[in-house]
Motif scaffolding. Structure first.
Motif, short mmCIF file in Angstrom:
data_model
loop_
_atom_site.label_atom_id
_atom_site.label_comp_id
_atom_site.label_asym_id
_atom_site.label_seq_id
_atom_site.Cartn_x
_atom_site.Cartn_y
_atom_site.Cartn_z
N THR A 1 -14.36 83.47 159.82
CA THR A 1 -15.46 83.38 160.46
C THR A 1 -15.75 82.56 161.68
O THR A 1 -16.54 82.83 162.57
CB THR A 1 -16.62 82.63 159.57
N SER A 2 -14.46 82.10 162.04
CA SER A 2 -14.58 81.46 163.50
C SER A 2 -13.71 82.44 164.34
O SER A 2 -12.71 83.10 163.91
CB SER A 2 -13.69 80.22 163.49
N SER A 3 -13.65 82.27 165.67
CA SER A 3 -13.03 82.99 166.65
C SER A 3 -11.59 82.73 166.51
O SER A 3 -10.99 81.60 166.61
CB SER A 3 -13.52 82.96 168.07
N LEU A 4 -10.71 83.55 166.63
CA LEU A 4 -9.07 83.38 166.61
C LEU A 4 -8.75 82.91 168.17
O LEU A 4 -9.05 83.22 169.13
CB LEU A 4 -8.40 84.68 166.33
N GLY A 5 -7.57 82.27 168.06
CA GLY A 5 -6.78 81.76 169.40
C GLY A 5 -6.88 80.36 169.21
O GLY A 5 -7.57 79.65 168.41
N GLN B 1 -14.17 95.74 158.10
CA GLN B 1 -13.27 95.16 158.90
C GLN B 1 -12.30 94.24 158.38
O GLN B 1 -12.52 93.73 157.20
CB GLN B 1 -14.14 94.32 159.82
N ASP C 1 -10.47 75.92 173.06
CA ASP C 1 -10.56 75.34 174.42
C ASP C 1 -10.51 73.67 174.47
O ASP C 1 -11.07 73.22 173.71
CB ASP C 1 -11.95 75.70 174.92
#
Length: 101
Positions: free
Chosen positions: A93-97, A87, A100
């Motif tokens: 390793t952390s979520s993108l965006g 991939q 929150d």
């Protein structure tokens, strides 16, 4: 079982090396430093004379043993698996965006 003894010239011709190279091999074998294809080898030979400085004789079986140790046998190729597709962005390793609130 009688074994034919070969002189150094005949033995070196059967081995496919010069007589001087054979003498070098015998010297390295005496010192425990002789290797054929990465394997430590000792060469058994006879040397005549009072002080061991006479003619060198090597048995025919010993020459044949050295030839077998020098033989190159083809190895079967190991079948390689196709590389799996990795991939993109493996180092993230952390979520993108946006985080929150």
């Amino acid at each position: 079982m009688s074994d034919e003894l070969l002189d150094s010239e005949t033995a070196s011709k059967r081995l496919g090396v010069s007589t001087l190279t054979l003498y070098g091999w015998l010297s390295a074998s005496d010192a425990g430093e002789f290797q054929i294809r990465g394997q430590a080898v000792t060469i058994d030979y006879f040397q005549s004379g009072r002080r061991g400085q006479g003619r060198i004789r090597i048995s025919k079986n010993e020459v044949n043993r050295l030839l077998e140790l020098m033989r190159v046998r083809p190895k079967s190729h190991r079948r390689r698996n196709r590389p799996t597709r990795k991939q993109a962005r493996q180092h993230i390793t952390s979520s993108l965006g946006r985080p929150d609130d």
